[in-house]
Design a protein around this motif. Sequence first.
Motif, short mmCIF file in Angstrom:
data_model
loop_
_atom_site.label_atom_id
_atom_site.label_comp_id
_atom_site.label_asym_id
_atom_site.label_seq_id
_atom_site.Cartn_x
_atom_site.Cartn_y
_atom_site.Cartn_z
N LEU A 251 0.82 -1.20 0.00
CA LEU A 251 0.00 0.00 0.00
C LEU A 251 0.86 1.26 0.00
O LEU A 251 0.51 2.26 -0.64
N ALA A 252 1.98 1.23 0.73
CA ALA A 252 2.83 2.41 0.81
C ALA A 252 3.59 2.69 -0.47
O ALA A 252 4.02 3.83 -0.71
N SER A 253 3.78 1.67 -1.30
CA SER A 253 4.54 1.86 -2.53
C SER A 253 3.78 2.68 -3.56
O SER A 253 4.37 3.16 -4.53
N GLY A 254 2.46 2.83 -3.39
CA GLY A 254 1.68 3.65 -4.30
C GLY A 254 1.62 3.04 -5.70
O GLY A 254 1.25 1.88 -5.89
N SER A 255 1.99 3.83 -6.71
CA SER A 255 1.91 3.40 -8.11
C SER A 255 3.23 2.82 -8.62
O SER A 255 3.40 2.70 -9.84
N GLU B 275 4.18 1.48 -12.46
CA GLU B 275 5.27 2.07 -13.24
C GLU B 275 6.25 0.99 -13.72
O GLU B 275 6.70 1.02 -14.88
N LYS B 276 6.57 0.05 -12.86
CA LYS B 276 7.45 -1.04 -13.27
C LYS B 276 6.81 -1.90 -14.35
O LYS B 276 7.49 -2.37 -15.28
N LEU B 277 5.49 -2.10 -14.24
CA LEU B 277 4.81 -2.90 -15.25
C LEU B 277 4.82 -2.21 -16.60
O LEU B 277 5.05 -2.83 -17.65
N LYS C 247 1.72 0.07 -23.54
CA LYS C 247 1.80 0.64 -22.20
C LYS C 247 0.42 1.10 -21.73
O LYS C 247 0.00 0.82 -20.60
N LYS C 248 -0.30 1.81 -22.62
CA LYS C 248 -1.62 2.31 -22.24
C LYS C 248 -2.60 1.15 -22.01
O LYS C 248 -3.40 1.18 -21.06
N VAL D 16 -4.78 -3.10 -15.89
CA VAL D 16 -4.40 -3.24 -14.47
C VAL D 16 -5.31 -2.39 -13.59
O VAL D 16 -5.79 -2.84 -12.54
N TYR D 17 -5.57 -1.16 -14.00
CA TYR D 17 -6.45 -0.31 -13.20
C TYR D 17 -7.88 -0.82 -13.18
O TYR D 17 -8.56 -0.75 -12.13
N ASP D 18 -8.37 -1.35 -14.30
CA ASP D 18 -9.72 -1.90 -14.32
C ASP D 18 -9.83 -3.12 -13.40
O ASP D 18 -10.80 -3.25 -12.63
N VAL D 19 -8.85 -4.01 -13.47
CA VAL D 19 -8.86 -5.20 -12.62
C VAL D 19 -8.78 -4.80 -11.15
O VAL D 19 -9.53 -5.31 -10.31
#
Length: 370
Positions: free
Chosen positions: A180-184, A188-190, A200-201, A207-210
């Motif tokens: 949780l603390a790592s944020g995004s 970014e690594k993905l 990338k998009k 990922v955000y939808d899942v």
Amino acid sequence: MSPSPDETPEPTPVVRPSRSLFGVLLGIFLILLVYALYFAKDFFLPVVLAFMLALTLSPIVRSLAWRGIPAPLSATLLVFLSFCGVAVIGFVLSGPVVALVEDAPNIGRQLQNRLAEIEGPLSRIMQAGDQIESVTESASEPDVQKVVIAQPGIVSRAAGNLLSVGTTVAIMLVLSLFLLASGSMFYEKLVQTFDLMSDKKRALRIVYDVEREISRYLLTVALINAGLGFAVGMSCWLLGLPNALLWGVAAALLNFLPYVGSLIGIVLVSVISIVTFDTLSAAALAPLLYVGFTVLEGQFITPLILGRRLELNAVAIFIAIAFWSWLWGFAGALLAVPILVIAKVFCDHFEGLSSIGNFLGAQDARETAE
């Protein structure tokens, strides 16, 4: 002799693996994966629990980040509150659970006396079977001595289980804090693993939808189950059933197991009600309220809040619960449905896996989506 410039060299044939070879390799991989999950349970279980907790709390962390609160601070606060909640519930329920385990033989005798009229014929049949078995054992091999292997006592087993649970919870909380603390950073690594901007998009959108759908499902189901547990606990307390808090917490946890969990909770409350109350009519009130709450939750509240899109196939649910309970015990049974939801949401985002996602969904999922 070198080829002339006009001659075109023949292309090297590309050897592609056959479908049968691919199927064999996939089967071997799945078998090895199951073995790894089974024998490395102490490692994988807290990791999966940490990811589930991080997915559940991630919308809260992101919402607080939009309001100017740093992710490490909000993550630390949420994980600390989660730890306090687990510790308080464990401390409060430790006494009733120990008393219930110690009083289990007495509860069994009382239940047998209350149901003597119903199980009278069955008990006579069972006694006849026991007598036949005893006569058979005495007639065959009378000089054979039976060796009984001493088992560890209940105190030592409870201490070992408590230490294992404490270690699992500690690893889960620490790992979820870092997630949780790592944020995004994970996203970014993905994204950095892809070369094309379109890829990338697309990866970021998936990922955000899942994450959004799964976190919404887990958080909503957790709140609904907490409400169900509160309703069951309050009804048990108002009816005078002992250890009402225990049955409320048990109802909330067992409701993560569709169908099976509700049945187990209703049976437990029925047994305690039969032992507690003098008449069967009074004893039937608490189980009937439990059934009413579960029907209201399963048929109206949850579909109304979550919609029909994430409804799962009942056959897939039973298979998942059986598989994960065999693999990781009760904790695996609780994780079976969330893991199934994750698999369905992930498959729905890829055309090649859409058939699997359709199988995992309910029968009317496609009609509802249309």
